[in-house]
Design a protein around this motif. Structure first.
Motif, PDB file in Angstrom:
ATOM      1  N   TYR B 446     -89.524 -38.337  77.171  1.00  0.00           N
ATOM      2  CA  TYR B 446     -90.604 -38.733  78.082  1.00  0.00           C
ATOM      3  C   TYR B 446     -91.965 -38.792  77.383  1.00  0.00           C
ATOM      4  O   TYR B 446     -92.937 -39.264  77.940  1.00  0.00           O
ATOM      5  CB  TYR B 446     -90.661 -37.774  79.283  1.00  0.00           C
ATOM      6  CG  TYR B 446     -91.188 -36.397  78.952  1.00  0.00           C
ATOM      7  CD1 TYR B 446     -90.359 -35.440  78.380  1.00  0.00           C
ATOM      8  CD2 TYR B 446     -92.528 -36.067  79.171  1.00  0.00           C
ATOM      9  CE1 TYR B 446     -90.837 -34.188  78.050  1.00  0.00           C
ATOM     10  CE2 TYR B 446     -93.006 -34.820  78.839  1.00  0.00           C
ATOM     11  CZ  TYR B 446     -92.159 -33.886  78.282  1.00  0.00           C
ATOM     12  OH  TYR B 446     -92.639 -32.658  77.938  1.00  0.00           O
ATOM     13  N   LEU B 447     -92.064 -38.333  76.136  1.00  0.00           N
ATOM     14  CA  LEU B 447     -93.340 -38.402  75.414  1.00  0.00           C
ATOM     15  C   LEU B 447     -93.404 -39.581  74.445  1.00  0.00           C
ATOM     16  O   LEU B 447     -94.334 -39.709  73.660  1.00  0.00           O
ATOM     17  CB  LEU B 447     -93.572 -37.098  74.637  1.00  0.00           C
ATOM     18  CG  LEU B 447     -93.826 -35.861  75.483  1.00  0.00           C
ATOM     19  CD1 LEU B 447     -93.960 -34.632  74.607  1.00  0.00           C
ATOM     20  CD2 LEU B 447     -95.091 -36.052  76.325  1.00  0.00           C
ATOM     21  N   ASN B 448     -92.393 -40.403  74.520  1.00  0.00           N
ATOM     22  CA  ASN B 448     -92.329 -41.493  73.543  1.00  0.00           C
ATOM     23  C   ASN B 448     -93.304 -42.631  73.800  1.00  0.00           C
ATOM     24  O   ASN B 448     -93.655 -43.356  72.884  1.00  0.00           O
ATOM     25  CB  ASN B 448     -90.910 -42.055  73.464  1.00  0.00           C
ATOM     26  CG  ASN B 448     -90.095 -41.271  72.440  1.00  0.00           C
ATOM     27  OD1 ASN B 448     -90.668 -40.701  71.509  1.00  0.00           O
ATOM     28  ND2 ASN B 448     -88.798 -41.217  72.631  1.00  0.00           N
ATOM     29  N   ASN B 449     -93.743 -42.784  75.038  1.00  0.00           N
ATOM     30  CA  ASN B 449     -94.613 -43.924  75.349  1.00  0.00           C
ATOM     31  C   ASN B 449     -95.957 -43.474  75.895  1.00  0.00           C
ATOM     32  O   ASN B 449     -96.042 -42.474  76.599  1.00  0.00           O
ATOM     33  CB  ASN B 449     -93.937 -44.819  76.386  1.00  0.00           C
ATOM     34  CG  ASN B 449     -92.657 -45.393  75.818  1.00  0.00           C
ATOM     35  OD1 ASN B 449     -92.686 -46.045  74.779  1.00  0.00           O
ATOM     36  ND2 ASN B 449     -91.538 -45.108  76.467  1.00  0.00           N
ATOM     37  N   PHE B 450     -96.970 -44.230  75.531  1.00  0.00           N
ATOM     38  CA  PHE B 450     -98.286 -44.015  76.143  1.00  0.00           C
ATOM     39  C   PHE B 450     -99.075 -45.309  76.071  1.00  0.00           C
ATOM     40  O   PHE B 450     -98.742 -46.222  75.318  1.00  0.00           O
ATOM     41  CB  PHE B 450     -99.048 -42.876  75.447  1.00  0.00           C
ATOM     42  CG  PHE B 450     -99.139 -43.034  73.967  1.00  0.00           C
ATOM     43  CD1 PHE B 450    -100.089 -43.868  73.401  1.00  0.00           C
ATOM     44  CD2 PHE B 450     -98.278 -42.338  73.126  1.00  0.00           C
ATOM     45  CE1 PHE B 450    -100.173 -44.010  72.033  1.00  0.00           C
ATOM     46  CE2 PHE B 450     -98.359 -42.487  71.760  1.00  0.00           C
ATOM     47  CZ  PHE B 450     -99.305 -43.319  71.210  1.00  0.00           C
TER      48      PHE B 450
END
Ligand SMILES: Cc1ncc(COP(=O)(O)O)c(C=O)c1O
Lengths: 82, 452
Positions: B446-450
């Motif tokens: 869940y931290l792969n995209n921003f």
């Protein structure tokens, strides 16, 4: 931007400041610049003379030149500009 | 007309009176080559900064040290202190010269095994030996140096479990007149704790007491404390023989000889003040030979010398990033080498030498590293020649501890190169890359995209 008038410079790179009694030593490039300052040459002339004689790109020379002048000021060897 | 080489203009105030300690003349010639290879070429091939090690100096220094001891004492063995520099290539040079391995962690123990050192030639020191590694060390007949009673109890249990008698020594700490006293490792001599530990081992009969060990400190600037220490261990050996009719096989005097670096705050350079191998050897061997140990029972003398064997063989090459003037008018020179690569600059006044010819003009200079931290200072104030951006420098005597205590902070560790005895260079450790670091990291899905 001028060197103080009564400052004595020897060929071998020694400077004596009679105002303070301080003495200094310089390397040959420093000595040459101080002698040009003593002859009241302006910065452009000094740049020309030095970059013609020495293997140094003009902007690089400028960096060292400004730093050198800053040091002369710090040692109270320059007249105040204003 | 050919233009003349340029040196930056420079002026220095002359002070009358005594030269200050920073006014001491530099020994100064540039270091343009190392073991016959041009510094410029090394940087050209391997980048800047880069660590260089001289195989010739490593072997020569070890042989000088060996000679100092073997000419004074019949049985001597050096054991390479892995923590000082545990590059495989470096360890193997020492092993080729006959040195055993001295390790202080499971990691180092495995490194020695993987280098092909037979377990019985590994000395296992330090306060952190897990049950798993103690078991391994017992199985492989390694020499286990007991640091505290809890470790002794653990060894007793393992001895029962494995039905095998571990080969052990006890580490002894003592007063040798030096400060600081290293009393946090091992058992104390003066208060009787060491003798108590020996009695428990001898009476318990589960462990085979083969040696006595001490490491009285590091960078000792006097040799005499070693004589005192050797005498105290010899007394213990004699007491063991008298009481149990048991001869210990070796006395291990640890490390601690000073290298020729200059400590911070010292007035004179290390090259003038530090005892040499002959001084240390004379102190230790006379302590043993003049003890009450019977000549036929003289134990093997083991030395775990670290920094004094390898400091001289290491060089760190780097490049001037910038010069600038500090608010107080002093010059500062910024190098691509910081305390991340030169951990020892916390306690040594390292000698930093230009790699190209320079004039005799020098200026008081602060030499900084590239890290964005105020403590990243290599030299606070040194008379230094006038270097320009992109000039190279050589920092010598850095072979010990820097390649093991280095920090990864904000940048990647550079290459390490060994120059062999024929003057050929070999890459012995690759430079680290972003991929190396990323390969150890895991980012939750869940931290792969921003979106920014
Ligand atoms: C047990 C032991 N042996 C040997 C050494 C190597 O010491 P030096 O590099 O001072 O010779 C150390 C270093 O701390 C040590 O703790």
């Amino acid at each position: 931007m001028k060197l103080k008038k009564n400052i004595a410079v020897s060929d071998s790179g020694f400077i004596f400041d009679p105002n303070s009694g301080d003495s200094f030593s310089m390397n040959p490039v420093g000595t040459e610049i101080v002698n040009l300052l003593k002859q009241e040459k302006d910065s452009d002339k000094i740049h020309d003379a030095m970059t013609k004689k020495y293997d140094v790109p003009p902007d690089e020379f400028n960096k060292y030149y400004l730093d050198f002048i800053q040091t002369l000021k710090q040692f109270n060897l320059m007249e105040n500009d204003d | 007309m050919e233009k003349q080489p340029f040196e930056r203009p420079f002026i220095k105030k002359l002070h009358s009176g005594m030269p200050g300690k920073f006014g001491m003349k530099m020994d100064f010639d540039p270091i343009t080559e190392i073991d016959g290879i041009n510094v410029k070429d090394l940087i050209g091939e391997y980048g800047s900064p880069v660590f260089i090690l001289s195989e010739k100096t490593i072997r020569k220094t070890l042989n000088t040290a060996k000679r100092a001891f073997t000419t004074r004492y019949p049985k001597v063995r050096f054991s390479w202190s892995y923590k000082t520099n545990y590059l495989d290539a470096v360890c193997n040079i020492y092993h080729q010269e006959g040195s055993w391995a001295e390790v202080v962690s499971g990691f180092e123990y495995d490194k020695a095994l993987s280098n092909g050192v037979d377990g019985k030639y590994i000395i296992f020191n330090g306060p952190d030996k897990s049950a798993e590694y103690l078991e391994k060390a017992i199985q492989k007949n390694s020499l286990i140096h007991i640091d505290h009673f809890d470790e002794m109890y653990m060894l007793n249990e393992l001895s029962d479990k494995l039905n095998k008698k571990p080969k052990v020594a006890i580490r002894v700490n003592m007063d040798t007149g030096i400060y600081p006293k290293w009393d946090r490792f091992g058992f104390n001599y003066e208060n009787g704790e060491a003798w108590d530990a020996i009695n428990r081992i001898m009476i318990g009969k589960k462990l085979d007491l083969v040696g006595l060990h001490t490491h009285i400190g590091t960078f000792l600037l006097a040799a005499n404390p070693y004589k005192i220490a050797a005498g105290k261990l010899a007394d213990l050996a004699v007491n063991i023989e008298n009481k149990y009719n048991h001869n210990i096989k070796y006395i291990d005097m640890g490390g601690g000889f000073a290298s020729r670096n200059t400590l911070k705050g010292a007035f004179l350079p290390g090259t003038d003040t530090v005892p040499d191998f002959d001084d240390y050897a004379e102190a230790i061997t006379s302590g043993l030979i003049n003890s009450q140990i019977k000549p036929d029972n003289l134990p093997l003398l083991i030395l775990e010398t670290g920094r004094a064997l390898i400091d001289d063989a290491g060089y760190l090459l780097g490049t001037v990033l910038a010069n600038k003037r500090l608010a107080d008018g002093r010059r500062s020179t910024i190098l691509d080498i910081g305390i991340n690569l030169l951990f020892t600059s916390f306690w040594y006044e390292h000698i930093i030498t230009p790699a190209q010819p320079f004039s005799h003009h020098t200026e008081e200079t602060a030499i900084y590293g590239p890290l964005c931290m105020n403590i990243d200072v290599l030299r606070e104030n040194v008379d230094f020649p006038l270097l320009k951006k992109n000039d190279h420098v050589v920092i010598k005597r850095i072979g010990a501890y820097n390649m093991t205590q280095w920090l990864q902070f904000i940048t990647l560790r550079p290459r390490i190169v060994l120059i062999d005895e024929k003057g050929k260079s070999h890459l012995i450790r690759k430079n680290e890359t972003l991929e190396v670091f990323k390969s150890l990291e895991k980012t939750p899905e869940y931290l792969n995209n921003f979106k920014l």
